[in-house]
Design a protein around this motif. Sequence first.
Motif, PDB file in Angstrom:
ATOM      1  N   UNK A   1       0.698  -0.965   0.013  1.00 19.03           N
ATOM      2  CA  UNK A   1      -0.002  -0.062  -0.175  1.00 19.03           C
ATOM      3  C   UNK A   1       0.979   1.114  -0.038  1.00 19.03           C
ATOM      4  N   UNK A   2       0.280   2.473  -0.603  1.00 24.97           N
ATOM      5  CA  UNK A   2       1.247   3.416  -0.720  1.00 24.97           C
ATOM      6  C   UNK A   2       1.062   4.181   1.152  1.00 24.97           C
ATOM      7  N   UNK A   3       2.248   4.782   0.973  1.00 19.66           N
ATOM      8  CA  UNK A   3       2.094   5.803   2.506  1.00 19.66           C
ATOM      9  C   UNK A   3       2.764   6.865   2.229  1.00 19.66           C
ATOM     10  N   UNK A   4       1.609   8.119   2.738  1.00 19.07           N
ATOM     11  CA  UNK A   4       2.256   9.458   2.831  1.00 19.07           C
ATOM     12  C   UNK A   4       3.675   9.897   3.997  1.00 19.07           C
ATOM     13  N   UNK A   5       4.357   9.914   3.354  1.00 19.32           N
ATOM     14  CA  UNK A   5       5.897  10.264   4.922  1.00 19.32           C
ATOM     15  C   UNK A   5       5.479  11.833   5.078  1.00 19.32           C
ATOM     16  N   UNK A   6       4.592  11.782   6.485  1.00 22.04           N
ATOM     17  CA  UNK A   6       4.554  13.246   6.545  1.00 22.04           C
ATOM     18  C   UNK A   6       5.813  13.668   7.469  1.00 22.04           C
ATOM     19  N   UNK A   7       6.710  12.669   8.016  1.00 19.93           N
ATOM     20  CA  UNK A   7       8.160  13.423   8.799  1.00 19.93           C
ATOM     21  C   UNK A   7       8.940  11.620   8.313  1.00 19.93           C
ATOM     22  N   UNK A   8      10.343  11.801   8.844  1.00 19.92           N
ATOM     23  CA  UNK A   8      10.682  10.963   8.387  1.00 19.92           C
ATOM     24  C   UNK A   8       9.838   9.451   9.041  1.00 19.92           C
ATOM     25  N   UNK A   9       9.589   9.391  10.652  1.00 22.31           N
ATOM     26  CA  UNK A   9       8.576   8.370  10.972  1.00 22.31           C
ATOM     27  C   UNK A   9       7.602   8.675  11.483  1.00 22.31           C
ATOM     28  N   UNK A  10       6.703   8.752  10.145  1.00 27.71           N
ATOM     29  CA  UNK A  10       5.330   8.713  10.354  1.00 27.71           C
ATOM     30  C   UNK A  10       4.837   8.640   8.672  1.00 27.71           C
ATOM     31  N   UNK A  11       4.860   7.249   8.242  1.00 24.47           N
ATOM     32  CA  UNK A  11       4.099   7.024   7.350  1.00 24.47           C
ATOM     33  C   UNK A  11       2.734   6.629   7.739  1.00 24.47           C
ATOM     34  N   UNK A  12       2.070   7.221   6.575  1.00 17.92           N
ATOM     35  CA  UNK A  12       0.029   7.629   6.756  1.00 17.92           C
ATOM     36  C   UNK A  12      -0.040   6.312   5.136  1.00 17.92           C
ATOM     37  N   UNK A  13      -1.072   5.109   5.911  1.00 18.72           N
ATOM     38  CA  UNK A  13      -1.289   4.199   4.262  1.00 18.72           C
ATOM     39  C   UNK A  13      -2.165   5.342   3.498  1.00 18.72           C
ATOM     40  N   UNK A  14      -2.233   5.872   2.588  1.00 17.12           N
ATOM     41  CA  UNK A  14      -2.805   7.134   2.168  1.00 17.12           C
ATOM     42  C   UNK A  14      -3.772   6.734   1.431  1.00 17.12           C
ATOM     43  N   UNK A 238       7.299  23.394  12.790  1.00 17.23           N
ATOM     44  CA  UNK A 238       7.813  21.768  11.842  1.00 17.23           C
ATOM     45  C   UNK A 238       7.514  21.006  13.446  1.00 17.23           C
ATOM     46  N   UNK A 239       7.953  21.345  14.033  1.00 13.66           N
ATOM     47  CA  UNK A 239       7.122  20.129  15.596  1.00 13.66           C
ATOM     48  C   UNK A 239       5.678  19.920  15.893  1.00 13.66           C
ATOM     49  N   UNK A 240       5.587  18.504  16.012  1.00 13.79           N
ATOM     50  CA  UNK A 240       4.165  18.080  16.520  1.00 13.79           C
ATOM     51  C   UNK A 240       4.085  17.123  16.945  1.00 13.79           C
ATOM     52  N   UNK A 241       2.203  17.206  17.870  1.00 13.04           N
ATOM     53  CA  UNK A 241       1.908  15.762  18.385  1.00 13.04           C
ATOM     54  C   UNK A 241       0.924  15.341  17.456  1.00 13.04           C
ATOM     55  N   UNK A 242       1.780  14.128  16.806  1.00 17.12           N
ATOM     56  CA  UNK A 242       0.199  13.075  15.464  1.00 17.12           C
ATOM     57  C   UNK A 242      -0.461  11.860  16.308  1.00 17.12           C
ATOM     58  N   UNK A 243      -2.002  12.708  16.602  1.00 15.72           N
ATOM     59  CA  UNK A 243      -2.653  11.689  17.453  1.00 15.72           C
ATOM     60  C   UNK A 243      -3.604  10.774  17.186  1.00 15.72           C
ATOM     61  N   UNK A 244      -4.188   9.604  16.804  1.00 22.04           N
ATOM     62  CA  UNK A 244      -4.928   9.007  15.750  1.00 22.04           C
ATOM     63  C   UNK A 244      -5.365   7.861  17.113  1.00 22.04           C
ATOM     64  N   UNK A 253       2.141  10.157  18.871  1.00 19.69           N
ATOM     65  CA  UNK A 253       3.881  10.269  18.366  1.00 19.69           C
ATOM     66  C   UNK A 253       4.095  11.587  18.126  1.00 19.69           C
ATOM     67  N   UNK A 254       5.773  11.741  18.713  1.00 20.61           N
ATOM     68  CA  UNK A 254       5.912  13.640  18.622  1.00 20.61           C
ATOM     69  C   UNK A 254       6.868  13.584  17.196  1.00 20.61           C
ATOM     70  N   UNK A 255       6.699  13.875  16.207  1.00 20.74           N
ATOM     71  CA  UNK A 255       7.250  14.202  15.003  1.00 20.74           C
ATOM     72  C   UNK A 255       7.779  15.313  14.513  1.00 20.74           C
ATOM     73  N   UNK A 256       9.033  15.484  13.263  1.00 22.42           N
ATOM     74  CA  UNK A 256       9.245  16.809  13.291  1.00 22.42           C
ATOM     75  C   UNK A 256       8.131  16.971  11.261  1.00 22.42           C
TER      76      UNK A 256
END
Length: 493
Positions: A1-14, A238-244, A253-256
């Motif tokens: 499945x394709x992934x959306x990389x908002x940051x190096x360590x945050x990949x969301x299924x497109x 550019x720093x953020x908390x991503x929460x789902x 997760x805390x991401x950049x």
Amino acid sequence: MKAIHLSDDLALPAEDLLESAIGIIAKRGRGKSGAIKVLMEELTRVGLPFVAFDPVGILWGIRSSFDGKGPGLPVLVIGGEHGDIQLDRKAGAKVAQRIIAENVSCVIDFSEEPKAAYREFVRDFAHELFRRNDTPRLVILEEAPELVPQRVMVDRSETYEAVERLVSRGRNKGVGVVLVSQRAATINKDVLTQVDALLVMGLTSPQDRKALGDWIDAWDVKKQAEKFDKGLAGLRVQEAWFWSPEAFGGIFKRVRIRNFTTFHPDKTHLRRMGWLKVRPVTADVAGVVAGFKGEKPKKEEDVDEKEREQYEDRIKGLETKTHDALERARAADARVDELARMLKEANARAEANAKAAEIPPEHMVAEAVRVVERGKTPGERERVDLHVTRETPNLTLHVREVRVEATTEDTKGRVALLIAEGFFDAPKTATALRNELRARGWGQWIGGAAHTNALITMRQFAEWGFLREDDKSFQLVPEAKERVRVLKEKVAA
Ligand SMILES: Nc1ncnc2c1ncn2[C@@H]1O[C@H](COP(=O)(O)OP(=O)(O)O)[C@@H](O)[C@H]1O
Ligand SMILES: [Mg+2]
């Protein structure tokens, strides 16, 4: 499945992302638009469509390379200075149809439009998209509080409903929504609590963090909440908390957010990159003057002419003012005459009334007349009198400019009577007045709200200058007392 990389360590299924509702919340300049830019770049990379609504006029930059000199990504731009197509604020539905038909990614730029145009267009667009969309598509809404504010005004409820429906039920139509907001407190809570995920960047205001608390409560994820809240103030650009809590398998997760790679024509950014050039001021004023073709150069005689015109205008203005003042003075004179005539009439009536002694007290007439006398010292120019006489069942109060008609069958009349009889010589509460009226058998007036009615009536008499309110008790004002006594004598006579 394709992934959306908002940051190096945050990949969301497109594909999941395309049908989700996400909130992006952060103070100004923390990287909201930057994050959207990355999202748009990523979607373009994996070949999935989005429509980004931009009231600021920055997102069109995706069409150019990072330095703005080369080509960027294949995204249609509608509206704004750099649009491929002009924006027609009435064309929201039509644009939605075209976008669905062509399946193109699109930036719709409202930077040259009033805010009302943004709301109107999104309303029609969202409505049409909800009806007709058939394949996955992400709708990105910058400045979402403009569309779904915490306080929805009546005339904006259609925009609210259209967007709210996309957020709550868009998934069934393959529509995902990204709501971008500078504040958590000003975006509508009912809408915010429906998003599947939050990307929260730097946020310092306590109201905003409290508003996010509602979202946390809705998901009942208290354990993570504390960590989340503590981390928010210290986040850098550019720093953020991503929460789902549930979507994407549950992420906290805390991401950049990664750097965008296309042009970002935000002033801060251009300055940071040293691309906002300062232009030295020109010294060639004469050249500029020559450049203003068609503008008539200013000449000496023009100056005189202009001044003369200005004087004439001023004289005209003064003439008008003088005329108006004279008119007003004449009107005031007429009013004084009228009041004097009214006073004369009232006095005559009072005298006649004083003579008629046989009529029972319930049918006494109370009259208060505003007297304006000319030539006295300023303090004495206005006087209010209360005349109580016995005659007709009508009670008439002329007080200041207000003419009040009352009979002894209603509250005002009875209270006027009580004033004349000395009831208010000592302070009386609403309860005392109510009891007095009851005791006199004026029971039909005492309804369920008797106490309130008593209070309202006493306040009315206070406003007319007969009673003075002091801590919910009302007493005759000393100045009025003198006049009322005189009249009581008249009644007695
Ligand atoms: N993802 C990013 N990549 C590179 N620079 C960024 C990124 N996000 C933010 N910035 C920098 O921070 C500045 C402010 O970010 P921006 O996203 O425009 O703020 P806002 O939250 O007000 O939308 C940008 O002009 C840019 O210089
Ligand atoms: Mg922004």
